[in-house]
Motif scaffolding. Structure first.
Motif, mmCIF file in Angstrom:
data_model
loop_
_atom_site.group_PDB
_atom_site.id
_atom_site.type_symbol
_atom_site.label_atom_id
_atom_site.label_comp_id
_atom_site.label_asym_id
_atom_site.label_seq_id
_atom_site.Cartn_x
_atom_site.Cartn_y
_atom_site.Cartn_z
ATOM 1 N N VAL A 191 0.836 -1.209 0.000
ATOM 2 C CA VAL A 191 0.000 0.000 0.000
ATOM 3 C C VAL A 191 0.868 1.256 0.000
ATOM 4 O O VAL A 191 0.565 2.240 -0.674
ATOM 5 N N SER A 196 -10.824 0.096 -3.583
ATOM 6 C CA SER A 196 -9.967 -1.019 -3.166
ATOM 7 C C SER A 196 -10.716 -1.992 -2.267
ATOM 8 O O SER A 196 -10.340 -3.161 -2.155
ATOM 9 N N GLY A 256 -6.843 4.088 0.040
ATOM 10 C CA GLY A 256 -7.331 3.512 1.283
ATOM 11 C C GLY A 256 -8.169 4.440 2.137
ATOM 12 O O GLY A 256 -8.679 4.033 3.188
ATOM 13 N N LYS A 277 -13.430 2.003 0.255
ATOM 14 C CA LYS A 277 -12.101 2.594 0.384
ATOM 15 C C LYS A 277 -11.582 2.958 -1.013
ATOM 16 O O LYS A 277 -11.791 2.207 -1.972
#
Length: 402
Positions: A219, A352, A308, A370
């Protein structure tokens, strides 16, 4: 403890102390059946299935990495990493989910075994106390041989009655011992299972920590990125016919969703809530783009470290589509559609992770997904659409204010 019981039982049997006078306590047996105490075959099957799922995901992760490693130039490698990164993140998250499910199942199995072990130990203590009292009574009453019975009987019928009572008592004693032996063997089996499950649990927790670190690393690679519109335009111009065909198919699927759903109630939302709190940067607006060759049906919201971040419902409504599966590089990726009544709906693309399911009622400002970069995307962003009667309209014309 149970080893001591085994030795005492063996010594008592050798001394011949179990064929004695009648005791009502000997008629009560304390046995716990195999089905009550052992881990069910269904639990073990679930563990085996989770292990198989994890191994398949691990193989898939290796395949993704192999595609990246196969890239010859640094440019090709960068593009490969960008295209495959979402697949890696999804795969690692799936592995984390599998390990979490396995850990929960193992915890439950260990807890169930502990409860069964406690019950067995209690029953063994009770059985052994009965057995101990029977052995003591046998010792105090002296030998109850056939000759003693014959000499002590008032008549032959009296002898037969005493012999029958003695035989019944001896059989009850043998049942007590058999129950003790069976419960002790079961106790040892459960303890062995628990040790194996605890070892598996500790290993799974260690692997889970490693996978979480791996996910964080993946990430972090895209946290600073934003949608690259120049790269998106180059991709589009280089593969216009293919992308147009792909997008036409996606839009047809979206139209089918709207055609099959009847909007409920009236729209009372007024101006909608901004769908990504704290991120107002728009990288691509509604309307024609790429030299008037591609019509963009919504707005793209992006910014540094947006990956995120929470996506929230723009207004109260009902989730009418929660699309989890997708092909990387194609369409909206993982997306949601929410009906707000009055034939007004919103679409949230390239996410995501989805936090709600089809049929869920959501409220304005509730976290529903997200931000991600799934589907046809060159960086983390939210593709946001507003539709009236299934037709995309400009979200900034009355519905949204940055």
């Amino acid at each position: 403890m149970h080893q001591t019981y085994r030795r005492l039982i063996a010594l008592t049997l050798c001394a011949g102390l179990i064929t004695t006078a009648f005791s009502t306590q000997s008629e009560k047996l304390w046995q716990v059946s195999y089905a009550d105490t052992t881990v069910s075959s269904d639990d073990q099957a679930q563990i085996d299935d989770l292990n198989n799922q994890y191994e398949e995901l691990e193989e898939h992760q290796k395949e993704i990495q192999a595609q990246i490693d196969a890239a010859k130039s640094e440019k090709d490698k960068y593009l490969a990493e960008k295209n495959q990164l979402n697949g890696q993140i999804d795969n690692t998250q799936a592995q984390i989910n599998v390990l979490t499910d396995k850990i929960t199942l193992l915890d439950n199995m260990i807890a169930e075994n502990n409860a069964s072990i406690a019950d067995l130990e209690e029953e063994i203590d009770k059985d052994y106390e009965i057995f101990r009292q029977r052995a003591r009574a046998s010792y105090m009453s002296g030998d109850s041989s056939t000759i003693s019975l014959l000499l002590g009987a008032d008549s032959f019928s009296d002898f037969l009655m005493k012999a029958d009572i003695t035989a019944r008592v001896a059989e009850n004693d043998r049942e007590i011992i058999a129950g003790l032996e069976a419960n002790i063997a079961e106790l040892e089996k459960l303890q062995e299972e628990n040790e194996a499950n605890k070892a598996d649990l500790n290993e799974s927790k260690g692997t889970l920590d490693e996978k979480k670190q791996q996910l964080n690393g993946q990430v972090s690679q895209i946290q600073g990125q934003i949608e690259d519109i120049d790269a998106l335009q180059k991709q589009y111009e280089a593969n216009k016919a293919e992308i147009d065909k792909m997008m036409a198919q996606v839009q047809s699927e979206i139209n089918d969703i709207y055609a099959s759903y009847e909007s409920q109630g009236e729209y009372t939302g007024g101006v909608m809530t901004w769908p990504v709190p704290g991120y107002t940067g728009i990288t691509s607006y509604y309307g024609w783009r790429f030299n008037n060759t591609d019509f963009h049906t919504g707005i793209d919201i992006s910014g540094s470290n947006i990956y995120g971040q929470n996506i929230v419902a723009a207004a109260d409504g009902v989730v009418i589509k929660a699309q989890e599966t997708y092909v990387q590089g194609v369409g909206y990726g993982r997306y949601l559609i929410i009906d707000h009544g009055g034939n007004i709906s919103t679409l949230y693309g390239h996410t995501s992770q989805l936090l709600v399911s089809e049929g869920d009622h959501v409220t304005r400002g509730q976290a529903i997904a997200k931000v991600g970069s799934t589907g046809w995307s060159t960086g983390p962003h939210l593709h946001f659409e507003v539709r009236e009667n299934g037709t995309a309209v400009n979200p900034l014309s009355g519905y949204l204010k940055p």
